[in-house]
Write an enzyme that holds these catalytic residues in place. Structure first.
Site, PDB file in Angstrom:
ATOM      1  CG  HIS A   1       0.928   3.009  63.565  1.00 24.99           C
ATOM      2  ND1 HIS A   1       0.769   3.489  64.639  1.00 24.99           N
ATOM      3  CD2 HIS A   1       0.440   4.193  62.783  1.00 24.99           C
ATOM      4  CE1 HIS A   1      -0.104   4.557  64.914  1.00 24.99           C
ATOM      5  NE2 HIS A   1      -0.354   4.976  63.634  1.00 24.99           N
TER       6      HIS A   1
ATOM      7  CB  ALA B   1      -2.722  11.754  59.563  1.00 23.03           C
ATOM      8  CG  HIS B   2      -2.628   6.914  61.408  1.00 20.44           C
ATOM      9  ND1 HIS B   2      -2.598   6.632  62.879  1.00 20.44           N
ATOM     10  CD2 HIS B   2      -3.744   7.749  61.578  1.00 20.44           C
ATOM     11  CE1 HIS B   2      -3.364   7.215  63.529  1.00 20.44           C
ATOM     12  NE2 HIS B   2      -4.286   7.574  62.815  1.00 20.44           N
ATOM     13  CG  ASN B   3      -4.891   4.106  58.648  1.00 23.37           C
ATOM     14  OD1 ASN B   3      -3.820   3.449  58.623  1.00 23.37           O
ATOM     15  ND2 ASN B   3      -5.138   4.642  60.092  1.00 23.37           N
TER      16      ASN B   3
END
Length: 301
Positions: free
Chosen positions: A183, A224-226
């Site tokens: 990441h 969560a990511h993004n």
């Protein structure tokens, strides 16, 4: 705290009253109270009209314009269009929050982090390298801010929140074993954002995870990511926003709601309690409920 006359003067100056109250004794208001625990020195409020026999014996009742009075009660009826909103505004004015500033000696802050003015950083907070914390922001005890996270002005990060940890991103290698994706993105949080206790906001894989100005995130929420969350959104406890979702401005996510990865939710949508959104939502100003979530009515919030 303040007299009823002071209260009425402030409400008139700010256009809160629908009509002037009838004659009243200029009693002292010493507390804000619920309808379950009224007292003769308390200010209470009711969002709904109530039977006159249920009107509390309090100093003041903020009530709807059509609320009738009980002549046997000494309660001063102050008729307003939105008692909940007016109650919140009055509490802000008459009982201002005490704001502490300073950095606890027990906090761990990387020397490369940039800390703004008039901040509060509580004990056992960890702020890693490359972070930027805006003016007036408060970070409560035991929060963890991982590397390269940017937090805007006048934000409030509550105890146990974790911001900027890697998301749950993995791929199967040649041996069919799960391997963590690197990441390299960050987290960017706007101004006046609140992130409550034990919520997690993961960093992006390549692009930043972002949260817009004035968004409020409750306890135990997973971002969560993004993910991209717009301005002035309200995310209640236990909501799960899976990776790469886009939540546009002024959305409301109720407790336990789930947004599937990659889904786009149009502005001014309300996602109901425990609803699961599998597909992108294009229609604005709408309430969605159920599993799978479907449109049920116009969103008036």
């Amino acid at each position: 705290m303040f007299k009823i006359s002071e209260l009425i003067q402030y409400m008139n100056e700010n256009g809160m009253l629908v009509k002037e109250p009838e004659t009243y004794d200029d009693a002292e208001i010493n507390r804000f109270a619920s309808l379950q625990h009224p007292s003769c020195d308390a200010l209470c409020w009711s969002q709904k009209e109530m039977p006159v026999n249920d009107i509390p014996e309090s100093a003041v009742l903020l009530c709807q314009p059509g609320q009738e009075h009980n002549p046997e009660r000494k309660t001063v009826m102050l008729h307003v269009n939105d008692p909940r909103r007016i109650f919140g505004a009055l509490a802000h004015h008459f009982v201002p929050e005490t704001r502490h500033t300073g950095i606890s000696a027990k906090a761990v802050i990387d020397p490369t982090a940039e800390i703004g003015e008039n901040v509060y950083i509580g004990p056992y907070v960890i702020i890693e390298e490359g972070c930027k914390i805006g003016d007036g922001t408060r970070i409560e005890a035991n929060a963890v801010i991982y590397r390269n996270v940017r937090i805007g002005k006048n934000c409030h990060i509550w105890s146990g929140a974790v911001i900027g940890a890697d998301g749950h991103g993995y791929f199967l290698n040649e041996e069919k074993l799960w391997t963590r994706v690197r990441h390299m993105g960050g987290v960017v949080i706007g101004d006046n954002v609140e992130i409550k206790a034990n919520s997690c906001v993961d960093r992006g894989v390549l692009d930043d995870t972002t949260i817009g100005d004035n968004t409020k995130i409750d306890n135990l929420v997973q971002v969560a990511h993004n993910v991209v969350i717009g301005k002035n959104c309200f995310v209640a406890a236990g909501a799960i926003i899976a990776g790469s979702c886009i939540i546009e401005d002024n959305c409301w996510l109720a407790p336990g709601s789930v947004i599937r990865n990659g889904v786009h939710v149009a502005r001014h949508s309300q996602i109901g309690m425990n609803a699961v959104v599998y597909r992108s939502i294009k229609q604005t100003d709408t309430v969605y409920a159920g599993n799978p979530a479907t449109a049920v009515k116009k969103y008036e919030g």
